[in-house]
Design a protein around this motif. Sequence first.
Motif, PDB file in Angstrom:
ATOM      1  N   UNK A 183       0.810  -1.215   0.000  1.00 30.79           N
ATOM      2  CA  UNK A 183       0.000   0.000   0.000  1.00 30.79           C
ATOM      3  C   UNK A 183       0.848   1.273   0.000  1.00 30.79           C
ATOM      4  N   UNK A 184       2.117   1.184   0.394  1.00 32.55           N
ATOM      5  CA  UNK A 184       2.971   2.368   0.288  1.00 32.55           C
ATOM      6  C   UNK A 184       3.163   2.737  -1.178  1.00 32.55           C
ATOM      7  N   UNK A 185       3.506   1.751  -2.006  1.00 31.82           N
ATOM      8  CA  UNK A 185       3.654   2.017  -3.434  1.00 31.82           C
ATOM      9  C   UNK A 185       2.346   2.421  -4.081  1.00 31.82           C
ATOM     10  N   UNK A 186       1.265   1.728  -3.722  1.00 34.93           N
ATOM     11  CA  UNK A 186      -0.046   2.081  -4.265  1.00 34.93           C
ATOM     12  C   UNK A 186      -0.428   3.496  -3.852  1.00 34.93           C
ATOM     13  N   UNK A 187      -0.113   3.856  -2.602  1.00 38.13           N
ATOM     14  CA  UNK A 187      -0.432   5.187  -2.114  1.00 38.13           C
ATOM     15  C   UNK A 187       0.311   6.278  -2.867  1.00 38.13           C
ATOM     16  N   UNK A 188       1.541   6.013  -3.267  1.00 33.19           N
ATOM     17  CA  UNK A 188       2.300   6.997  -4.034  1.00 33.19           C
ATOM     18  C   UNK A 188       1.667   7.240  -5.400  1.00 33.19           C
ATOM     19  N   UNK A 189       1.207   6.176  -6.054  1.00 34.47           N
ATOM     20  CA  UNK A 189       0.561   6.355  -7.361  1.00 34.47           C
ATOM     21  C   UNK A 189      -0.760   7.105  -7.207  1.00 34.47           C
ATOM     22  N   UNK A 190      -1.504   6.833  -6.138  1.00 31.84           N
ATOM     23  CA  UNK A 190      -2.756   7.549  -5.900  1.00 31.84           C
ATOM     24  C   UNK A 190      -2.469   9.008  -5.555  1.00 31.84           C
ATOM     25  N   UNK A 191      -1.370   9.264  -4.868  1.00 34.46           N
ATOM     26  CA  UNK A 191      -1.014  10.619  -4.476  1.00 34.46           C
ATOM     27  C   UNK A 191      -0.787  11.516  -5.692  1.00 34.46           C
ATOM     28  N   UNK A 192      -0.283  10.969  -6.795  1.00 33.91           N
ATOM     29  CA  UNK A 192      -0.070  11.774  -7.999  1.00 33.91           C
ATOM     30  C   UNK A 192      -1.267  11.702  -8.949  1.00 33.91           C
ATOM     31  N   UNK A 193      -2.370  11.141  -8.459  1.00 29.29           N
ATOM     32  CA  UNK A 193      -3.576  11.087  -9.270  1.00 29.29           C
ATOM     33  C   UNK A 193      -3.679   9.872 -10.170  1.00 29.29           C
ATOM     34  N   UNK A 194      -2.898   8.835  -9.903  1.00 33.95           N
ATOM     35  CA  UNK A 194      -2.926   7.627 -10.722  1.00 33.95           C
ATOM     36  C   UNK A 194      -3.474   6.439  -9.958  1.00 33.95           C
ATOM     37  N   UNK A 195      -3.136   5.260 -10.435  1.00 33.09           N
ATOM     38  CA  UNK A 195      -3.581   4.009  -9.826  1.00 33.09           C
ATOM     39  C   UNK A 195      -2.753   2.877 -10.417  1.00 33.09           C
ATOM     40  N   UNK A 225       7.776  16.275 -14.067  1.00 30.30           N
ATOM     41  CA  UNK A 225       6.585  15.443 -13.950  1.00 30.30           C
ATOM     42  C   UNK A 225       6.828  14.036 -14.484  1.00 30.30           C
ATOM     43  N   UNK A 226       7.462  13.939 -15.651  1.00 28.31           N
ATOM     44  CA  UNK A 226       7.684  12.616 -16.256  1.00 28.31           C
ATOM     45  C   UNK A 226       8.595  11.753 -15.386  1.00 28.31           C
ATOM     46  N   UNK A 227       9.652  12.363 -14.866  1.00 25.99           N
ATOM     47  CA  UNK A 227      10.574  11.607 -14.018  1.00 25.99           C
ATOM     48  C   UNK A 227       9.923  11.144 -12.727  1.00 25.99           C
ATOM     49  N   UNK A 228       9.134  12.019 -12.114  1.00 29.86           N
ATOM     50  CA  UNK A 228       8.441  11.661 -10.877  1.00 29.86           C
ATOM     51  C   UNK A 228       7.432  10.542 -11.135  1.00 29.86           C
ATOM     52  N   UNK A 229       6.694  10.642 -12.227  1.00 33.34           N
ATOM     53  CA  UNK A 229       5.699   9.612 -12.571  1.00 33.34           C
ATOM     54  C   UNK A 229       6.366   8.267 -12.800  1.00 33.34           C
ATOM     55  N   UNK A 230       7.455   8.279 -13.567  1.00 29.57           N
ATOM     56  CA  UNK A 230       8.172   7.033 -13.851  1.00 29.57           C
ATOM     57  C   UNK A 230       8.709   6.406 -12.570  1.00 29.57           C
ATOM     58  N   UNK A 231       9.300   7.209 -11.708  1.00 23.28           N
ATOM     59  CA  UNK A 231       9.868   6.693 -10.461  1.00 23.28           C
ATOM     60  C   UNK A 231       8.781   6.161  -9.537  1.00 23.28           C
ATOM     61  N   UNK A 232       7.639   6.829  -9.511  1.00 25.01           N
ATOM     62  CA  UNK A 232       6.544   6.404  -8.633  1.00 25.01           C
ATOM     63  C   UNK A 232       6.034   5.020  -9.006  1.00 25.01           C
ATOM     64  N   UNK A 233       5.793   4.785 -10.282  1.00 24.58           N
ATOM     65  CA  UNK A 233       5.287   3.474 -10.706  1.00 24.58           C
ATOM     66  C   UNK A 233       6.370   2.396 -10.573  1.00 24.58           C
ATOM     67  N   UNK A 234       7.628   2.783 -10.706  1.00 23.86           N
ATOM     68  CA  UNK A 234       8.717   1.826 -10.496  1.00 23.86           C
ATOM     69  C   UNK A 234       8.776   1.397  -9.033  1.00 23.86           C
TER      70      UNK A 234
END
Length: 351
Positions: free
Chosen positions: A79-91, A233-242
């Motif tokens: 849920x930590x990783x899932x929470x990070x993706x939700x925090x940036x508006x993703x899933x 934004x792109x770098x943060x998004x990529x790192x979050x899903x990784x």
Amino acid sequence: MLNLKTTAAQNEAHASQHYSRSADTRGSVKVQRETINAIAVFVVCGLALFLSKFINAEFGSLRQLQTILTLTSFLIVISFGQGLTILIGGLDLSVPSVVTLGGVLAASWMSMLSPNGAWWQIPTILLVCGAVGVFNGLGIILCRIPPFIMTLASAVIVYSLCLGVTGGTVSGAAPGSLVSLMTGHVGTVPIVNVFVVIFCAAAVFVQSKTSFGQRLYALGSNSLAAKIAGVRINGITLLTYTISATLAGFAGMMLVGYSNGATLRMGDGYLLPSIAAVVIGGSSILGGRGNYLGTIGGAILLTIFDVVITSLELSQGWRTMISGGLILAAILLQHEGALDRIRSAVHRRTR
């Protein structure tokens, strides 16, 4: 041309001011609102433990608390990783498949090469699982595929690969290193409990106290203002899903150590709970607001309900229904004006 440049400069200045104001106000609002949410969730956990003693006298004992923390460890990591993706508006809907991928690789590859598993095999497996997150991030960034669709597609691909490679049956047993992590003790304290405490402390620090965490909040709150303010934004998004995929893979390895084996359905039960723990903890499903302490409380609360349902010998359907109901209740409580509209509707019907 001069007017156009002046207008663009004014828009950029306005967006930068908006980002600065939101960053300043979020400091106080986030501490107040999200801290209250986290405390409330832990209070509910304590109340649930107290009430569960009427079902089973063992509930609330030190041994039972250690067991609950062990069972929660998988969901806390995921849920930590899932929470990070939700925090940036993703899933991230690929979580179940990546959990399975990490478990399958740990059970088959690690045990095949070494009974205890060589130290370098763990980071190698995490790199493989993290590659799924890179794939998700690139699809979202470069191809503009919505996170819901992109992660769902990768989940199907990863699961199909696991099914094709294993032929439907996962061979091999849990390496000794993973078994020691999940079942070993330091004195009377389970090693995994110590690991969970350290992990939670590190995760709270990363999300709340680092520049990376602040950029996540900025991106989820207002992507345009964050971009103008210099957030990559792109770098943060990529790192979050990784990160999300890597942690899901590690949770799969933990499951192998706990159950001494792997199956192709081992990750199926963690998609809805990973989202539920985040939302119950006070995070906005639309992004920009969240607190990992609340997520920890949400994960513990869901585990307590699971243990109670298991002790009552109820079916899996009840667990899913409770998770869904808690998500709906949390979203309604977070939505501004929702409670006022509910009160107004009830008042009109009773008149």
